[in-house]
Design a protein around this motif. Structure first.
Motif, short mmCIF file in Angstrom:
data_model
loop_
_atom_site.label_atom_id
_atom_site.label_comp_id
_atom_site.label_asym_id
_atom_site.label_seq_id
_atom_site.Cartn_x
_atom_site.Cartn_y
_atom_site.Cartn_z
N ALA A 156 2.19 10.90 -3.03
CA ALA A 156 2.56 11.93 -2.07
C ALA A 156 1.40 12.28 -1.14
O ALA A 156 1.58 12.48 0.07
N LEU A 157 0.21 12.35 -1.68
CA LEU A 157 -0.97 12.66 -0.87
C LEU A 157 -1.23 11.56 0.15
O LEU A 157 -1.57 11.84 1.31
N VAL A 158 -1.08 10.31 -0.26
CA VAL A 158 -1.31 9.20 0.67
C VAL A 158 -0.23 9.18 1.74
O VAL A 158 -0.53 8.94 2.92
N VAL B 85 -9.51 8.31 0.98
CA VAL B 85 -8.76 7.73 2.10
C VAL B 85 -9.27 8.25 3.44
O VAL B 85 -9.47 7.49 4.39
N ARG B 86 -9.52 9.53 3.53
CA ARG B 86 -10.00 10.09 4.80
C ARG B 86 -11.38 9.54 5.16
O ARG B 86 -11.67 9.29 6.33
N LEU C 53 -5.21 0.17 3.05
CA LEU C 53 -4.04 0.00 2.20
C LEU C 53 -4.35 0.59 0.83
O LEU C 53 -5.34 0.22 0.20
N VAL C 54 -3.50 1.51 0.40
CA VAL C 54 -3.64 2.12 -0.93
C VAL C 54 -2.51 1.61 -1.80
O VAL C 54 -1.33 1.73 -1.46
N LEU D 1 -3.01 3.59 8.05
CA LEU D 1 -2.91 3.75 6.60
C LEU D 1 -1.53 3.34 6.10
O LEU D 1 -0.51 3.76 6.67
N THR D 2 -1.49 2.54 5.04
CA THR D 2 -0.23 2.10 4.44
C THR D 2 -0.27 2.32 2.94
O THR D 2 -1.26 1.96 2.28
N LEU D 3 0.79 2.90 2.41
CA LEU D 3 0.95 3.05 0.96
C LEU D 3 1.74 1.85 0.45
O LEU D 3 2.84 1.58 0.92
#
Length: 391
Positions: free
Chosen positions: A97-99, A71-72, A85-86, A109-111
């Motif tokens: 939790a990490l996202v 992600v980073r 988007l994850v 960033l969107t979970l």
């Protein structure tokens, strides 16, 4: 190996401001991409050229070991306006939790929680379809949760798609391998694509059979994706990369496959067990069919294994020198081809002398799945079991 691979991503990406030529490294020149220090704006100043807008979509199921780094790296993209988007596909570890922790510091960033898997769908296709439905930008860049993008990757792929009028552009990331089991399996991906795909013909034709993509790194035009059904059109299958490209070609759209070693890196598996299971899963929709596998076996065994066997027989005094000379020439040609592909894709040089064994392992996996259908079982991945051949 992990630290070395991640460091190499930064070294390559900071120097790379364009897309490398295609896997065949011929015909088409590189596509220039303007560096853009802005990572959040969706437009430049008045009169300035609009930066491409890319939605980076990452399906994730129990990916706590890699998701933060993935992600980073995606958020560090330059030259394009991006959103990431994850899709958390019912992870049982710390993936979500990490996202969330990163999303709290970066609004791009969107979970996205993935709904329960509907009947008839495979997990990745379902997650990708859900993410595509939430995306806002014109380009959809699907990457696996273990793929590390170089900063210029999204912009380069989008620029290449625009310049070549390709509705889909895929790249083969540089494969990182930390164990012997990985080195005996993973290099066959690039070898089969580069060695057996006629890239010039693929680019000059819209033949469906020439559609090819690597599911680890696929950029698709959002409008074309929606019009052709996207992942929903291949919902029951596992080979999303290849089938998506062929779906678009069947609808009259151009697709392309390019070198991806400067765009991204990936460590697919960690050890022999994961590699065997992963490639067995893919074999269910790959070579392991009664019609295809005998042909592939003839090509691969005859061209890459038999020469070494004949040289061993010569060493035992069981083969004439003339035949041994022919076998030596064939083996050198085989290893030379493997070396050219290895260096072009920036893979470990140690995999070159292992090539005959790697081809043997690939054929063993395919024949095991074909001949031991019940013993091999259905395609199983990430705790899910799927019926074969999209049935």
């Amino acid at each position: 190996m992990e630290g070395e691979g991640q460091g190499e991503v930064c070294d390559i990406s900071e120097k790379s401001t364009h897309l490398t030529p295609a896997l065949s490294f011929q015909e088409r020149g590189p596509v220039a991409v303007q560096a853009d220090s802005s990572r959040t704006s969706e437009a430049d100043g008045p009169g300035a050229k609009q930066a491409p807008r890319v939605s980076i979509l990452i399906p994730a199921r129990d990916e706590a070991a890699t998701i933060e780094h993935t992600v980073r790296a995606a958020l560090a993209g330059t030259g394009a306006s991006i959103e990431v988007l994850v899709g958390d596909d019912h992870s049982t570890d710390a993936t979500a939790a990490l996202v969330r922790a990163i999303a709290a510091t970066d609004p791009r960033l969107t979970l996205v929680p993935i709904p329960s898997l509907p009947e008839g769908w495979t997990g990745k296709n379902h997650a990708c379809a859900v993410l595509a439905g939430r995306a806002r930008f014109e380009h959809l860049l699907f990457i696996d949760a273990d793929v590390t993008l170089a900063p210029a990757a999204a912009a380069s792929l989008a620029a290449h798609a625009t310049a070549t009028d390709a509705a889909l552009v895929s790249g083969v990331p540089r494969q990182r391998m930390g164990t012997l089991g990985e080195r005996l399996t993973v290099p066959m991906i690039g070898f089969l694509l580069v060695g057996y795909l006629p890239v010039p013909m693929m680019r000059s034709s819209l033949r469906t059979s020439l559609g090819a993509a690597c599911g680890q790194l696929v950029l698709v035009d959002r409008a074309v994706y929606a019009a052709t059904g996207g992942h929903g059109a291949i919902r029951g299958f596992l080979h999303d990369g290849v089938l998506l490209a062929r779906r678009l070609r069947g609808a009259g759209h151009r697709t392309d496959l390019v070198a991806g070693h400067a765009l991204a890196t990936c460590r697919m598996y960690r050890g022999w067990g994961e590699a065997w299971a992963g490639f067995s899963k893919n074999a269910h929709e790959g070579m392991a069919t009664p019609r295809a596998l005998p042909v592939w076996s003839l090509l691969l065994f005859g061209g890459h294994i038999l020469p070494l066997v004949l040289l061993i027989l010569f060493g035992l005094g069981l083969l004439a020198p003339v035949a041994a000379g022919t076998a030596l020439a064939a083996l050198l040609l085989s290893l030379g081809t493997r070396a050219a592909i290895t260096f072009a894709m920036r893979e470990p040089a140690v995999t070159i002398p292992l090539h005959p064994v790697a081809v043997t392992v690939a054929l063993l996996i395919q024949w095991n799945v074909l001949l031991r259908r019940k013993a091999a079982g259905a395609a199983v991945w990430k705790g899910r079991s799927y019926p074969l051949n999209g049935a």
